[in-house]
Design an enzyme around this catalytic site. Structure first.
Site, PDB file in Angstrom:
ATOM      1  N   ASP A  36     -70.927  38.417 -97.024  1.00 42.91           N
ATOM      2  CA  ASP A  36     -70.255  39.692 -96.224  1.00 42.91           C
ATOM      3  C   ASP A  36     -68.699  39.532 -96.637  1.00 42.91           C
ATOM      4  O   ASP A  36     -68.669  39.122 -95.228  1.00 42.91           O
ATOM      5  CB  ASP A  36     -71.064  40.620 -95.798  1.00 42.91           C
ATOM      6  CG  ASP A  36     -69.746  41.957 -95.846  1.00 42.91           C
ATOM      7  OD1 ASP A  36     -68.687  43.082 -96.456  1.00 42.91           O
ATOM      8  OD2 ASP A  36     -70.608  43.158 -95.011  1.00 42.91           O
ATOM      9  N   LYS A  89     -57.927  41.629 -95.711  1.00 40.98           N
ATOM     10  CA  LYS A  89     -58.581  41.923 -97.214  1.00 40.98           C
ATOM     11  C   LYS A  89     -57.986  42.601 -98.124  1.00 40.98           C
ATOM     12  O   LYS A  89     -57.645  43.165 -99.397  1.00 40.98           O
ATOM     13  CB  LYS A  89     -60.049  42.372 -96.844  1.00 40.98           C
ATOM     14  CG  LYS A  89     -61.184  42.999 -98.265  1.00 40.98           C
ATOM     15  CD  LYS A  89     -62.287  42.923 -98.044  1.00 40.98           C
ATOM     16  CE  LYS A  89     -63.145  43.720 -98.507  1.00 40.98           C
ATOM     17  NZ  LYS A  89     -64.303  43.945 -98.067  1.00 40.98           N
ATOM     18  N   GLU A 103     -70.175  45.229-103.444  1.00 45.50           N
ATOM     19  CA  GLU A 103     -70.481  45.977-102.363  1.00 45.50           C
ATOM     20  C   GLU A 103     -71.579  46.819-101.818  1.00 45.50           C
ATOM     21  O   GLU A 103     -73.023  46.557-101.583  1.00 45.50           O
ATOM     22  CB  GLU A 103     -69.587  45.979-100.707  1.00 45.50           C
ATOM     23  CG  GLU A 103     -68.670  45.270-100.241  1.00 45.50           C
ATOM     24  CD  GLU A 103     -67.695  45.377-100.048  1.00 45.50           C
ATOM     25  OE1 GLU A 103     -67.431  46.160 -99.585  1.00 45.50           O
ATOM     26  OE2 GLU A 103     -66.911  44.187 -99.730  1.00 45.50           O
ATOM     27  N   ASP A 163     -70.743  54.350 -99.623  1.00 41.16           N
ATOM     28  CA  ASP A 163     -69.799  53.664 -98.623  1.00 41.16           C
ATOM     29  C   ASP A 163     -68.672  53.700 -98.079  1.00 41.16           C
ATOM     30  O   ASP A 163     -67.910  53.511 -98.820  1.00 41.16           O
ATOM     31  CB  ASP A 163     -70.203  52.230 -99.609  1.00 41.16           C
ATOM     32  CG  ASP A 163     -69.407  50.888 -98.752  1.00 41.16           C
ATOM     33  OD1 ASP A 163     -69.462  50.666 -97.164  1.00 41.16           O
ATOM     34  OD2 ASP A 163     -69.393  50.010 -99.211  1.00 41.16           O
TER      35      ASP A 163
END
Lengths: 612, 183
Positions: A8, A70, A166, A189
């Site tokens: 992850d 990211k 994800e 999420d």
């Protein structure tokens, strides 16, 4: 043991795991930590440092410590992003790059340093070398971001076996022990920087994603930023003399850390004391922040997930009552305000049995197990989150593969020449949901030459293929001559130098715009729109806010009026912004009112129908 | 042109049993296959699960090429109602987007009540229209078993009407969602 690891690669933290006799195990580093902060510190001499040790350097060397990289993956300069990084960004070949001292690094290079650290940690713990991986990305990552992630893995010495979404990973983690079930699940999420919503169906070991939606620029960091703003307000109110300090980057970093910690604590406590020791040489600042206060800041941000949730339910053609479970992923979902919001939208209490920080990594590990054959009888049918198409005549987006199509998938269309004796056609590949081509993300463009002929004579077939990683392959063919172009979009991505120059020129224009009359007129216009809006808002919902809140707004209004009289542009601009931001709560209340009214109307109508 | 019906081993006719199609799809999805075959499988399932695209596909595999793509005559009236309503909504929406402050948008939202109401009415009307058309599928199916050739025209008409109304419904929904997003 499986030789594929699951990773992850998070905005804030990263984790790595491996299957051990049928069970996903997350690997700790030599300090016993499973969570590795996605932070890289570049010391003046020597190798870059990754993880917790680097995170500690953030406050000391903000310009040498790179975090949240990211958010920069696959991002192009000029794209709006509110994130204010204390390290320097630059532009190289049309891509955003990070500048640390005299080093220029692409976001994927920084990600690869994080991946390399995870790889080494795993190798130390496992005692053998690791060379293959599954890496997760937010579902809403576009093609470029997926490719950049894949390259980051390769650069770290990992063969990337699969790019996994994800929320799918989270669902895999969650569903492992209920394989025989038939159920429908929503995965909500909300991470540090991105939001994803997934609706999926579990069916005898088969995970079928029904729909997905999300936003790559929405998350807990936004709450932190608003909290910092509030703290700054309180600090200036108490110590007017420290104002210049507030603009200091080092100080901002300290404040952000304090805000973030306070937010975490308020998930379990009702009140927290925010302490900034030695604000100046002799003064410290303390402030007791209540959960209520945090919630009122967070609410407009959490609410921005609403439209995405409704859209995903609509795309899945599902009534929220038909869902069997709602699971939460991402650290921010620990906030009671988020849980309450989720319960309202999906009309059920969310399942909180999974650790929201680890679910994605566990799921990535399960997927690694599936690919290596360690885990059997699980099949995953994922979808492509964004529509893909090409630009057609008139600047419109022509969708070739619609969003939420199950991958892998393949689709094509035949196009013809709009003008006689045209000798080539330019094909612009787009990703997004907007009707106009220019509003979507351009993945690349290329030319296909064909034989000249009368209008409508040429026949060009354009075929899109999305593989299991969600990566696009484009093929264009002149049907008459069978001439083919297979496009590698990675190379087609780079924006032309001209475009970069234009963007830079625009940003220069921006720097000088304070001087122009036009800007003053526009700013006055904004004030003239804002003031009546605030007044009518106060009439409508003024009774719902506290007196101190009212006084605050009144002061902000006065500031705008004064600035209008004084004819100072910078002052007026600031007053407008302050009023805009200071009325967020009021805006939220108004929208609640509009929504409640619409509900009322709806109920009234149903009631009438029943009487008939 | 691949016959999607045969891909799942189900009979080629207007009405299908959706649970049987789904079971066949899920079963086939679990079998190992290359990307090419999987892509075809997903497309086939998607096509057959929606009545509009299923009827269009049936028309294509049974009779070769598909017919007219114009709005069917009977739907002209409905189309102009939808088009003008959507134009109104778009106007309101674009005026919302002009506002740069949350507070301005929130004040403007207060006036959107009637617009939201109108959209909901349209949505109901189109949904009813779709139900009516879907109810015609079993009728067509019965006739089909007797003589497919004579069903060509009604099949084409039904497929087209469903396609258009579904498209309009999704356009109406899109506007409703956009209003929610502004909020």
């Amino acid at each position: 043991m499986s030789e594929i690891v699951g990773i992850d690669l998070g905005t804030t933290n990263s984790l790595i795991g491996v299957m051990d006799s049928g069970f996903p195990i997350l690997i700790a580093d030599n300090k016993g930590q499973r969570l590795t902060p996605s932070v890289v510190y570049f010391p003046e001499r020597g190798e870059p440092i990754v993880g917790k040790a680097a995170d500690r350097m953030r406050a000391l060397y903000p310009e040498r410590t790179v975090f949240s990289v990211k958010r920069l993956m696959g991002r192009r300069p000029g794209e709006s992003d509110k994130a204010d990084f204390p390290f320097r960004l630059n532009v190289l070949n049309g891509q955003t790059v990070v500048q640390v001292a005299n080093q220029t690094l692409r976001p994927e290079e920084i990600s690869s340093l994080i991946l390399r650290k995870l790889k080494v940690d795993a190798e130390v713990a496992l005692g053998y070398s690791v060379s293959r991986a599954v890496i997760t990305v937010p579902a809403y990552f576009n093609d470029l971001q997926r490719q950049a992630t894949k390259r980051a893995g390769e650069r770290a010495g990992l063969e990337v076996e699969r790019i996994l979404n994800e929320p799918t990973a989270a669902a895999l983690a969650y569903g492992l022990d209920r394989l025989r079930d038939r159920s429908r699940i929503a995965v909500y999420d909300l991470g540090g920087g991105t939001f994803d919503i997934y609706i999926l169906e579990l069916n005898d070991g088969l995970f079928r994603v029904l729909s997905t939606n999300g936003n790559t620029r929405l998350g807990g960091d936004d709450i932190d930023r608003e909290l910092v703003r509030l703290l700054k307000e309180r600090i200036t109110a108490r110590f007017p003399e420290v104002r210049p300090e507030l603009e200091d980057r080092l100080f901002s970093a300290r404040l952000r850390e304090a805000a973030h910690d306070a937010k975490l604590k308020l998930s379990t406590e009702d009140m927290v004391l925010v302490e900034i020791p030695f604000l100046t040489k002799e003064k410290s600042f303390t402030y007791s922040l209540s959960r209520q206060e945090l919630d009122s800041i967070a609410r407009p941000i959490i609410r921005r997930t609403r439209g995405h949730c409704l859209r995903s339910l609509d795309d899945a053609k599902l009534d929220p009552r038909k869902l069997d479970e709602v699971i939460l992923v991402g650290g921010v979902t620990r906030m009671p305000a988020v849980r309450q919001f989720v319960a309202e939208i999906f009309q059920r209490l969310p399942n909180v049995s999974q650790n929201p920080d680890e679910a994605v990594a566990v799921g990535a590990t399960v997927q690694a197990g599936i690919l290596s054959g360690e885990v059997q009888n699980i099949v995953l049918l994922d979808v492509t989150p964004l529509s893909l198409g090409i630009e057609t005549f008139g600047g419109l987006m022509n969708v070739i593969i619609a969003r939420n199509s199950t991958i892998p998938c393949k689709a094509g269309e035949v196009f013809t020449n709009a003008v006689a004796n045209q000798t080539s056609m330019q094909i612009v590949v787009l990703q997004g949901e907007r009707e106009l081509a220019k509003d979507n993300w351009e993945l690349g463009r290329f030319e296909l030459a064909f034989e000249p002929g009368p209008k409508g004579m040429a026949r060009v077939g354009v075929q899109f293929e999305i593989d299991a990683d969600g990566i696009l392959h484009v093929l264009a063919r002149d049907i008459r001559t069978n001439r083919e172009v297979i496009v590698d979009l990675t190379s087609a991505v780079n924006v032309t130098d001209e475009a970069v120059e234009r963007m830079i020129a625009e940003s220069l224009d921006h720097a000088f715009d304070d001087m122009s009359e036009r800007v003053w007129t526009e700013t006055v216009l904004k004030s003239n729109e804002l003031l009546p809006a605030v007044r009518s808002a106060l009439t409508l919902v003024g009774d719902q806010i506290s007196d101190s809140e009212k006084e605050k707004i009144a002061a902000l209004v006065t500031a705008v009026e004064k600035a209008l009289e004084s004819h100072t542009l910078s002052q007026l601009k600031k007053a407008n912004t302050d009023l805009d931001e200071g009325t967020q709560l009021l805006a939220t209340l108004l929208i609640d009112r509009a929504m409640a009214e619409a509900e009322q109307r709806k109920k009234g109508r149903v009631g009438l129908a029943e009487e008939d | 042109m691949t016959d999607y019906f045969s891909l799942f081993g189900i009979e080629r006719r207007p009405a299908i049993q959706e649970n049987i199609l789904k079971q066949a799809y899920l079963k086939r999805s679990k079998e190992p296959a290359n990307d090419e075959d999987l892509a075809l499988l997903h497309l086939a399932f998607q096509t057959l699960s929606n009545p509009a695209s299923r009827l269009q596909h049936l028309e294509k595999v049974e009779f070769g090429k598909a017919g007219d793509k114009q709005i069917p005559a009977g739907l002209g009236q409905l189309f102009s109602t939808i088009a003008s309503s959507l134009q109104e909504v778009d106007l309101e929406l674009s005026s919302l987007n002009v506002y740069r402050s949350a507070i301005q948008r929130a004040v403007a939202m207060q006036k959107l009540g009637p617009v939201r109401h109108n959209l909901r009415e349209l949505e109901n009307r189109l949904s009813e229209e779709i139900s009516t058309l879907i109810a015609e599928v079993p009728v067509l199916d019965t006739a089909w078993v007797q003589d497919p050739a004579r069903c060509r025209e009604p099949l084409a008409q039904l497929a087209l009407a469903l396609t258009f109304i579904q498209k309009w419904l999704s356009q109406v929904r899109e506007r409703s969602l956009k209003i929610e997003e502004v909020a």
